[in-house]
Design a protein around this motif. Structure first.
Motif, PDB file in Angstrom:
ATOM      1  N   THR A 259       0.555  -0.965   0.284  1.00 47.80           N
ATOM      2  CA  THR A 259       0.051   0.092  -0.008  1.00 47.80           C
ATOM      3  C   THR A 259       0.866   1.216   0.144  1.00 47.80           C
ATOM      4  O   THR A 259       0.496   2.279  -0.719  1.00 47.80           O
ATOM      5  CB  THR A 259      -1.033   0.122   1.167  1.00 47.80           C
ATOM      6  N   THR A 260       1.959   1.224   0.874  1.00 47.95           N
ATOM      7  CA  THR A 260       2.738   2.586   0.932  1.00 47.95           C
ATOM      8  C   THR A 260       3.386   2.644  -0.421  1.00 47.95           C
ATOM      9  O   THR A 260       3.878   3.645  -0.987  1.00 47.95           O
ATOM     10  CB  THR A 260       3.923   2.289   1.934  1.00 47.95           C
TER      11      THR A 260
ATOM     12  N   GLN B  77       1.126   4.102  -3.134  1.00 49.19           N
ATOM     13  CA  GLN B  77       0.953   5.542  -2.954  1.00 49.19           C
ATOM     14  C   GLN B  77       1.886   6.174  -3.268  1.00 49.19           C
ATOM     15  O   GLN B  77       1.746   7.314  -3.844  1.00 49.19           O
ATOM     16  CB  GLN B  77       0.720   5.819  -1.314  1.00 49.19           C
TER      17      GLN B  77
ATOM     18  N   GLN C  12       2.165   6.221  -7.077  1.00 44.06           N
ATOM     19  CA  GLN C  12       0.926   7.198  -7.640  1.00 44.06           C
ATOM     20  C   GLN C  12       1.520   8.690  -7.520  1.00 44.06           C
ATOM     21  O   GLN C  12       1.133   9.463  -8.442  1.00 44.06           O
ATOM     22  CB  GLN C  12      -0.345   7.042  -6.784  1.00 44.06           C
ATOM     23  N   ARG C  13       2.116   9.037  -6.323  1.00 45.47           N
ATOM     24  CA  ARG C  13       2.573  10.250  -6.411  1.00 45.47           C
ATOM     25  C   ARG C  13       3.483  10.829  -7.412  1.00 45.47           C
ATOM     26  O   ARG C  13       3.728  11.829  -8.017  1.00 45.47           O
ATOM     27  CB  ARG C  13       3.279  10.519  -4.795  1.00 45.47           C
TER      28      ARG C  13
ATOM     29  N   ALA D  24       1.906  10.301   3.571  1.00 39.25           N
ATOM     30  CA  ALA D  24       1.385   9.707   2.342  1.00 39.25           C
ATOM     31  C   ALA D  24      -0.107  10.339   2.419  1.00 39.25           C
ATOM     32  O   ALA D  24      -1.006   9.990   1.641  1.00 39.25           O
ATOM     33  CB  ALA D  24       0.917   8.236   2.783  1.00 39.25           C
TER      34      ALA D  24
ATOM     35  N   ARG E  43      -3.145  12.624   1.071  1.00 42.64           N
ATOM     36  CA  ARG E  43      -3.484  13.160  -0.007  1.00 42.64           C
ATOM     37  C   ARG E  43      -3.382  14.648  -0.184  1.00 42.64           C
ATOM     38  O   ARG E  43      -3.142  15.340  -1.488  1.00 42.64           O
ATOM     39  CB  ARG E  43      -4.866  12.585  -0.446  1.00 42.64           C
TER      40      ARG E  43
END
Length: 246
Positions: free
Chosen positions: A48-49, A52, A55-56, A191, A193
């Motif tokens: 998950t990390t 994220q 995606q960033r 993380a 958003r």
């Protein structure tokens, strides 16, 4: 010399922004693989990390690519007629979904048909960026309001106001600068958003200017901020645009 200094600063800032998600993802991978046996929950947390951070990283690269093409005058802006009222309504609906987790009330007006000439996709990106920015900086239970002044359909003025914490006075003149963030004190590995790359408003202003419009910060203080976008209507297009249509 100014162009060279700007390029150096842009490269330094972009290198820093790219380095952070890469470092976090690599560190997470190294720590996870350092032990031969781990619980499934630990693997899921690590993935998950990493997701994220990737995606960033993607958002940063896409933003840099957009601005690089814009600087070179090579971004494919597709000018055509479309109804701005439909795009606004769609963006408000999307913002309501973004605001649900924080209980933020999003409101927009009932609009007449608003014929506009421009790149519909870019205008949508511009409005979504401003609404997303407003939601990010509005506390739980706050409000975000979009209003429109049609100015007799000669020029459209769209204002997006929020009840957020406001922008510090010393930062207000820099908010459209690339990679600028007023909340630099936030840990880089966050993380959350709400931590962007600092490119959204820079791209939004370029989109407005590419349509012979403007994007400005009208006001900002403890009661919130208001941004205004002005766009020419289909009936006030520049002579060049009118020639393209005829």
């Amino acid at each position: 010399e100014r162009s060279f200094e700007f390029q150096k600063r842009f490269m330094a800032d972009s290198s820093h922004e790219l380095r952070t998600p890469i470092f976090v993802a690599r560190t997470t991978t190294d720590v996870t693989l350092s032990s031969e046996h781990r619980a499934e929950a630990e693997y899921r947390e690590a993935l998950t990390t990493i997701q994220q951070q990737l995606q960033r990283l993607s958002r940063i690269v896409e933003g840099m690519f957009t601005l690089a093409l814009a600087d070179a005058g090579a971004y494919p802006v597709k000018m055509e007629d479309f109804y701005l009222d439909e795009v606004i309504a769609e963006c408000v609906r999307a913002a309501k979904i973004l605001g649900q987790p924080k209980g933020i009330q999003i409101s927009g007006p009932d609009l007449p048909e608003m014929l506009c000439h421009g790149d519909e996709g870019l205008i949508r990106q511009l409005l979504l960026a401003l609404l997303d920015n407003a939601v990010k900086h509005t506390p739980e239970g706050g409000r975000v309001k979009l209003t429109v002044d049609t100015n007799n359909f000669k020029r459209y003025a769209i204002e997006i106001g929020d009840t957020g914490e406001g922008i510090p006075p010393e930062a207000q003149s820099h908010i459209f600068d690339r990679f600028f963030r007023a909340d630099r004190s936030r840990p880089p590995a966050s993380a959350d958003r709400s931590r962007g790359a600092g490119l959204g408003l820079a791209i939004a202003r370029w989109i407005a200017e590419a349509h012979h419009g403007t994007l400005t910060l009208v006001q900002s203080g403890p009661e919130g901020s208001v941004f205004r976008v002005t766009l020419p209507s289909r009936f006030s297009a520049s002579p060049r645009l009118i020639a393209d249509l005829s």
